[in-house]
Design an enzyme around this catalytic site. Structure first.
Site, mmCIF file in Angstrom:
data_model
loop_
_atom_site.group_PDB
_atom_site.id
_atom_site.type_symbol
_atom_site.label_atom_id
_atom_site.label_comp_id
_atom_site.label_asym_id
_atom_site.label_seq_id
_atom_site.Cartn_x
_atom_site.Cartn_y
_atom_site.Cartn_z
ATOM 1 N N ASP A 272 31.949 -51.625 -48.297
ATOM 2 C CA ASP A 272 30.846 -52.116 -49.126
ATOM 3 C C ASP A 272 29.647 -51.189 -49.189
ATOM 4 O O ASP A 272 29.286 -50.546 -48.057
ATOM 5 C CB ASP A 272 30.265 -53.363 -48.835
ATOM 6 C CG ASP A 272 29.756 -53.957 -50.011
ATOM 7 O OD1 ASP A 272 30.384 -54.452 -51.004
ATOM 8 O OD2 ASP A 272 28.355 -54.123 -50.213
ATOM 9 N N PHE B 293 32.974 -40.591 -58.706
ATOM 10 C CA PHE B 293 32.601 -42.017 -59.505
ATOM 11 C C PHE B 293 31.433 -42.421 -59.494
ATOM 12 O O PHE B 293 30.593 -41.725 -58.517
ATOM 13 C CB PHE B 293 33.791 -42.736 -58.971
ATOM 14 C CG PHE B 293 33.596 -43.243 -57.523
ATOM 15 C CD1 PHE B 293 33.962 -42.480 -56.511
ATOM 16 C CD2 PHE B 293 32.909 -44.566 -57.227
ATOM 17 C CE1 PHE B 293 33.622 -43.102 -55.103
ATOM 18 C CE2 PHE B 293 32.697 -44.809 -55.942
ATOM 19 C CZ PHE B 293 33.051 -44.289 -54.905
ATOM 20 N N ASP C 94 27.874 -40.441 -58.467
ATOM 21 C CA ASP C 94 27.940 -38.994 -58.036
ATOM 22 C C ASP C 94 27.383 -37.997 -59.115
ATOM 23 O O ASP C 94 26.913 -36.982 -58.522
ATOM 24 C CB ASP C 94 29.592 -38.763 -57.930
ATOM 25 C CG ASP C 94 30.015 -39.170 -56.771
ATOM 26 O OD1 ASP C 94 29.366 -39.774 -55.753
ATOM 27 O OD2 ASP C 94 31.431 -39.648 -56.402
HETATM 28 P P1 ITT Z 1 35.278 -52.924 -54.161
HETATM 29 O O1 ITT Z 1 34.220 -54.042 -54.006
HETATM 30 O O2 ITT Z 1 36.525 -53.356 -54.905
HETATM 31 O O3 ITT Z 1 35.513 -52.031 -53.221
HETATM 32 P P2 ITT Z 1 33.165 -51.879 -56.068
HETATM 33 O O4 ITT Z 1 33.396 -50.683 -56.881
HETATM 34 O O5 ITT Z 1 32.620 -53.183 -56.346
HETATM 35 O O6 ITT Z 1 34.629 -51.960 -55.465
HETATM 36 P P3 ITT Z 1 30.945 -51.861 -54.041
HETATM 37 O O7 ITT Z 1 30.704 -53.410 -54.320
HETATM 38 O O8 ITT Z 1 30.998 -51.439 -52.831
HETATM 39 O O9 ITT Z 1 32.367 -51.444 -54.566
HETATM 40 O O10 ITT Z 1 29.982 -51.277 -55.071
HETATM 41 C C1 ITT Z 1 29.769 -50.107 -54.695
HETATM 42 C C2 ITT Z 1 29.111 -49.239 -55.770
HETATM 43 O O11 ITT Z 1 28.121 -48.333 -55.372
HETATM 44 C C3 ITT Z 1 30.154 -48.518 -56.611
HETATM 45 O O12 ITT Z 1 30.617 -49.403 -57.489
HETATM 46 C C4 ITT Z 1 29.216 -47.328 -57.154
HETATM 47 O O13 ITT Z 1 28.779 -47.532 -58.287
HETATM 48 C C5 ITT Z 1 28.534 -47.220 -55.928
HETATM 49 N N1 ITT Z 1 28.930 -46.033 -54.999
HETATM 50 C C6 ITT Z 1 29.548 -46.353 -53.742
HETATM 51 N N2 ITT Z 1 29.737 -45.185 -53.265
HETATM 52 C C7 ITT Z 1 29.750 -44.242 -53.974
HETATM 53 C C8 ITT Z 1 29.922 -42.895 -53.820
HETATM 54 O O14 ITT Z 1 30.686 -42.305 -53.113
HETATM 55 N N3 ITT Z 1 29.737 -42.232 -55.169
HETATM 56 C C9 ITT Z 1 28.980 -42.691 -56.444
HETATM 57 N N4 ITT Z 1 28.784 -44.219 -56.106
HETATM 58 C C10 ITT Z 1 29.156 -44.832 -55.047
#
Ligand code: ITT
Length: 201
Positions: free
Chosen positions: A72, A155, A158
């Site tokens: 998360d 994604f 970024d």
């Molecule tokens: P899962 O819960 O299925 O893993 P999710 O996209 O809903 O997928 P999160 O609830 O952890 O994941 O939300 C994290 C969000 O934060 C993600 O959708 C991105 O918008 C952002 N994020 C996290 N890590 C990132 C990264 O390395 N680069 C860019 N954005 C990131």
């Protein structure tokens, strides 16, 4: 403990790509939910990254019976009192694209000067074993929010997340470089140390 395979409890294909690459040197088969045909969306109703990561890994471990790893993560912007934080994925509404997330953030920060645009990415990675044992590991990466999107890799946020040491955004960085310094990479390095110790037992 004998570990042959691990399941990544995420529906985010950007994360899957990063996590598989980071885990590739462990000699373990790493599967995504898609690889295993598991189509489940876990509701993220926790108050912290850790609560959400534990919930995702526990629910998927129960369904799959496999050693399950979740992440998360989110972006904490200092000028916004650490928002969007745990709401990063939903900041621009359900199913928002990377472009929508970045544009909404740039718009909210439009009057914030260069030197006040500091931010950090946070990742909490959780591993849950079939017997219910679990472990949470945290990683952070400091940076700042650009004035406009740059780069086409990665994604989410970024294209607007700038890393001083590299003088570029995460979206301009090759995946191998992002995977050396990112929040998720740092949490995964800790996870890998833990798994290596387990593999040697
Ligand atoms: P899962 O819960 O299925 O893993 P999710 O996209 O809903 O997928 P999160 O609830 O952890 O994941 O939300 C994290 C969000 O934060 C993600 O959708 C991105 O918008 C952002 N994020 C996290 N890590 C990132 C990264 O390395 N680069 C860019 N954005 C990131």
């Amino acid at each position: 403990m004998k570990i042959n395979e691990i399941l990544l409890a995420t529906n985010n294909q950007g994360k899957v790509k990063e996590m598989k690459s980071i885990m590739s040197d462990l000699g373990i088969n790493v599967y995504s939910l898609k690889d295993k045909g598991i189509d489940v969306e876990v509701e993220e109703d926790g108050k912290t990254f850790e609560e959400n990561a534990v919930k995702k890994a526990e629910e998927i471990a129960k369904i799959s019976g496999m050693i399950t790893v979740s992440d998360d993560s989110g972006l904490e912007v200092y000028a916004l009192d650490l928002r969007p934080g745990i709401y990063s994925a939903r900041y621009a509404g359900e199913g928002a694209t990377s472009e929508m997330l970045c544009n909404k953030l740039l718009d909210e920060l439009k009057n914030v000067p260069h030197d006040k645009r500091g931010a950090r990415f946070v990742s909490v990675v959780v591993v849950v074993y079939p017997d219910g044992t679990k472990l949470a590991l945290r990683g952070e990466c400091e940076g700042s929010i650009t004035m406009e999107p740059k780069g086409s890799g990665g994604f989410g946020y970024d294209p607007v997340f700038y890393v001083d040491d590299y003088s570029m955004t995460f979206a301009e960085m090759p995946l191998e470089e992002k995977n050396k310094i990112s929040h998720r990479a740092k949490a995964f390095f800790k996870l890998k140390d833990h798994l290596k110790a387990e593999l040697n037992n």
